[in-house]
Motif scaffolding. Structure first.
Motif, short mmCIF file in Angstrom:
data_model
loop_
_atom_site.label_atom_id
_atom_site.label_comp_id
_atom_site.label_asym_id
_atom_site.label_seq_id
_atom_site.Cartn_x
_atom_site.Cartn_y
_atom_site.Cartn_z
N VAL A 276 0.84 -1.24 -0.01
CA VAL A 276 -0.01 0.15 0.12
C VAL A 276 0.68 1.33 -0.03
O VAL A 276 0.49 2.24 -0.80
CB VAL A 276 -0.98 -0.05 1.15
N THR A 277 1.77 1.27 0.88
CA THR A 277 2.72 2.69 0.78
C THR A 277 3.51 2.82 -0.37
O THR A 277 3.46 3.87 -1.04
CB THR A 277 3.91 2.20 2.08
N GLY A 278 3.81 1.57 -1.03
CA GLY A 278 4.47 1.69 -2.55
C GLY A 278 3.28 2.43 -3.53
O GLY A 278 3.83 3.21 -4.53
N ALA A 279 2.41 1.82 -3.37
CA ALA A 279 1.06 2.04 -4.26
C ALA A 279 0.78 3.69 -4.15
O ALA A 279 0.54 4.44 -5.01
CB ALA A 279 -0.05 1.18 -4.15
N THR A 280 0.76 3.95 -3.06
CA THR A 280 0.47 5.41 -2.57
C THR A 280 1.34 6.44 -2.91
O THR A 280 1.35 7.31 -3.83
CB THR A 280 0.21 5.73 -1.11
N ARG A 281 2.86 5.83 -2.99
CA ARG A 281 3.94 6.68 -3.25
C ARG A 281 3.96 6.89 -4.79
O ARG A 281 4.31 7.94 -5.54
CB ARG A 281 5.23 6.20 -2.83
N THR A 282 3.46 5.66 -5.60
CA THR A 282 3.62 5.78 -7.07
C THR A 282 2.35 6.43 -7.60
O THR A 282 2.81 7.32 -8.48
CB THR A 282 3.43 4.19 -7.61
N ALA A 283 1.20 6.56 -6.77
CA ALA A 283 0.23 7.60 -7.26
C ALA A 283 0.42 8.94 -7.13
O ALA A 283 0.37 9.71 -8.12
CB ALA A 283 -1.05 7.36 -6.45
N LEU A 284 1.06 9.29 -6.11
CA LEU A 284 1.53 10.66 -5.77
C LEU A 284 2.75 11.01 -6.80
O LEU A 284 2.81 12.21 -7.42
CB LEU A 284 2.11 10.88 -4.44
N GLU A 285 3.56 10.11 -6.88
CA GLU A 285 4.85 10.46 -8.04
C GLU A 285 4.25 10.58 -9.58
O GLU A 285 4.46 11.56 -10.29
CB GLU A 285 5.73 9.52 -7.89
N GLY A 286 3.41 9.78 -9.90
CA GLY A 286 2.47 9.92 -11.25
C GLY A 286 1.74 11.33 -11.19
O GLY A 286 1.82 11.72 -12.36
N ALA A 287 1.18 11.55 -10.36
CA ALA A 287 0.34 12.95 -10.20
C ALA A 287 1.33 14.27 -10.59
O ALA A 287 1.02 14.88 -11.46
CB ALA A 287 -0.20 13.09 -9.05
N THR A 288 2.52 13.87 -10.09
CA THR A 288 3.30 15.24 -10.43
C THR A 288 4.03 15.11 -11.74
O THR A 288 4.10 16.29 -12.34
CB THR A 288 4.65 15.17 -9.45
N ARG A 289 3.91 14.02 -12.34
CA ARG A 289 4.47 13.94 -13.78
C ARG A 289 3.31 14.20 -14.75
O ARG A 289 3.62 14.46 -15.86
CB ARG A 289 4.89 12.43 -14.23
N LEU A 290 2.27 14.26 -14.24
CA LEU A 290 1.00 14.56 -15.15
C LEU A 290 0.56 16.04 -14.77
O LEU A 290 -0.67 16.46 -15.12
CB LEU A 290 -0.18 13.59 -15.01
N ASP A 291 1.32 17.20 -14.69
CA ASP A 291 1.07 18.45 -14.35
C ASP A 291 0.05 19.07 -15.41
O ASP A 291 -0.64 19.65 -14.85
CB ASP A 291 2.29 19.08 -14.14
#
Length: 143
Positions: A9-24
């Motif tokens: 879950v922690t990795g998935a959460t981090r991936t979602a947050l990182e992905g959001a920064t890439r999709l500005d």
């Protein structure tokens, strides 16, 4: 999603947050990832301002709904979560509706426990002081 399925879950959460920064520049996709991150366990407060700003400039009501959901979680507002639940349900977003309903139920249960605890403390104070009315309790505790 593979991380989530694997229980990371922690990795998935981090991936979602990182992905959001890439999709500005891709507002809807970014908003969905921020909302997903909160659903997976990220602090609602860490995405609330961004999600609210995106919702304010979007034509889609879904972004506003996601922002309302995150705000209700950030403010631990069970009534607002219940409202959000109905709105998710109306859109056919049943998993989101179920998660929101569960959050509202959890908040109501926690509030009930706090109320029960407060009543227990009051009962103990009445018993120890011999006071029978709430108004007289402050005087008894001061003496």
């Amino acid at each position: 999603m593979l991380q989530m399925a694997a229980g990371k879950v922690t990795g998935a959460t981090r991936t979602a947050l990182e992905g959001a920064t890439r999709l500005d520049g891709i507002v809807t996709a970014r908003a969905r990832l921020l909302h997903l991150a909160v659903r997976l366990g990220a602090s609602p407060r860490c995405v609330l301002d961004d999600l609210t700003a995106m919702a304010g400039g979007a034509e889609s009501g879904l972004l506003g709904l996601m922002a309302d959901h995150v705000r209700a979680l950030a403010e631990t507002d069970s009534a607002r979560l219940e409202d959000v639940t109905g709105r998710f349900d109306e859109l056919g977003l049943w998993l989101n509706a179920a998660e929101s309903a569960a959050g509202a139920a959890r908040l109501r249960a926690e509030a009930g426990k706090r109320t029960a605890s407060a009543r227990s403390h009051l009962y103990n104070a009445f018993t120890k002081t011999g006071v029978e009315q709430r108004e007289a309790l402050a005087d008894a505790l001061d003496s």
